[in-house]
Design an enzyme around this catalytic site. Structure first.
Site, short mmCIF file in Angstrom:
data_model
loop_
_atom_site.label_atom_id
_atom_site.label_comp_id
_atom_site.label_asym_id
_atom_site.label_seq_id
_atom_site.Cartn_x
_atom_site.Cartn_y
_atom_site.Cartn_z
N CYS A 175 0.46 -0.98 -0.15
CA CYS A 175 0.30 -0.17 0.11
C CYS A 175 0.79 1.26 -0.26
O CYS A 175 1.60 1.33 -1.06
CB CYS A 175 -1.27 -0.36 1.60
SG CYS A 175 -2.51 0.98 0.92
N HIS B 188 -3.42 -5.42 0.51
CA HIS B 188 -3.18 -5.46 1.72
C HIS B 188 -3.31 -6.80 1.89
O HIS B 188 -4.12 -7.61 2.72
CB HIS B 188 -3.36 -4.80 2.69
CG HIS B 188 -3.74 -3.19 3.33
ND1 HIS B 188 -3.19 -2.96 3.60
CD2 HIS B 188 -4.26 -2.22 2.33
CE1 HIS B 188 -2.84 -1.87 3.64
NE2 HIS B 188 -3.57 -1.21 2.90
N GLU C 153 -1.37 -8.71 3.46
CA GLU C 153 -1.33 -9.19 5.05
C GLU C 153 -2.69 -9.62 6.46
O GLU C 153 -2.24 -10.02 7.12
CB GLU C 153 -0.32 -7.48 5.97
CG GLU C 153 -1.33 -6.61 6.48
CD GLU C 153 -1.72 -5.90 5.63
OE1 GLU C 153 -2.33 -4.21 5.82
OE2 GLU C 153 -0.94 -5.76 3.91
#
Length: 260
Positions: free
Chosen positions: A113, A221, A223
């Site tokens: 990001c 994202h 994660e």
């Protein structure tokens, strides 16, 4: 043998309106620990406390995370406007130098990001201040309300280049991802290869051409629940493998993007 150390760039926060901190989301640490199988260490993103050389000596790889403040447009030769949002010049000072040093050394670096945008700016690229204001683009920002599950939900397709490093990792040229960003790449920096785009043409995946080490970056994202998502697992496992090779003394001399 101890696990490699991954430095996770910290974001500046003020807790309860008065207590300054450098912090990182636990989902980043979880992805690094459980999927990359490395030790996550939060790095204070402030040149008052740390130097780029010191961080490179400390870490086997660097994770540039998302963050609410944006890269200051002065870093790419433009004037700040209200559309550019909030800034963190201290993080700019640390992160942009880390990108350039990692690219030169072949030390693994993974951008997410804001980290995706930092990697572009560090290489001389520019950013759009607000993607949703561009003709034909969709709103890539996260929903303002709802649960984390709703905000990080899979929302759009990303198409990557056949035969490129992302396609080799994913085993596919189309994947589905979340989207939680306002800004995006305008002009790619020197050697920045946009290798994946959303259906509206927004840059979503990139790497540094000719870099001797792992230099992958994504606008989404991964994660978020990385262990449960096939695309996210592929990214974090490849990053962990690159960090293990670096920790073991491997110093790549040619392009070794995400062997997978």
């Amino acid at each position: 043998m101890s696990r490699p150390v991954i430095g996770i760039i910290g974001n500046y926060h003020v807790i309860n309106g008065r207590y300054p901190t450098h912090a990182g989301g636990t989902m980043n640490s979880e992805a690094i620990s459980q999927v990359s199988d490395c030790i996550p260490v939060i790095l204070p993103a402030d040149p008052t406390y740390v130097g780029v050389g010191e961080l490179l000596d400390l870490c086997d790889g660097v994770l540039l995370t998302g963050g609410r403040p944006n890269v200051h447009p002065e870093e790419y030769g433009e004037a700040a406007t209200e559309a550019h949002g909030e800034f963190d010049r201290n993080r700019d000072a640390v992160a942009l130098g880390l990108v350039r040093a990692c690219v030169e050394r072949g030390q693994p670096i993974f951008g997410i990001c804001r980290g995706f945008q930092e990697m572009n700016v560090a290489m001389g690229g520019t950013l759009w201040p607000e993607i949703r204001d561009l003709p034909g683009r969709m709103n890539h920002r996260m929903p303002p309300d709802g649960t984390l599950e709703e905000q990080f939900a899979i929302r759009h397709r990303v198409t990557v280049s056949a035969g490129g490093p992302f396609a080799r990792l994913f085993g596919a040229t189309e994947v589905m991802t979340n989207t939680l960003h306002g800004q995006g790449i305008k002009e790619p920096g020197m050697r920045v290869v946009v290798d994946g785009v959303a259906d509206d043409g927004t840059a979503e995946a990139a790497y540094i051409e000719g870099a001797p080490g792992f230099t992958l970056a994504v606008q989404w994202h991964p994660e978020w629940r990385a262990a449960e998502d096939e695309v996210s697992r592929a990214l974090f496992r490849a990053f962990g493998d690159a960090a293990r090779a670096w920790a073991a003394g491997a110093r790549p001399g040619r392009l070794t993007q995400a062997a997978g």
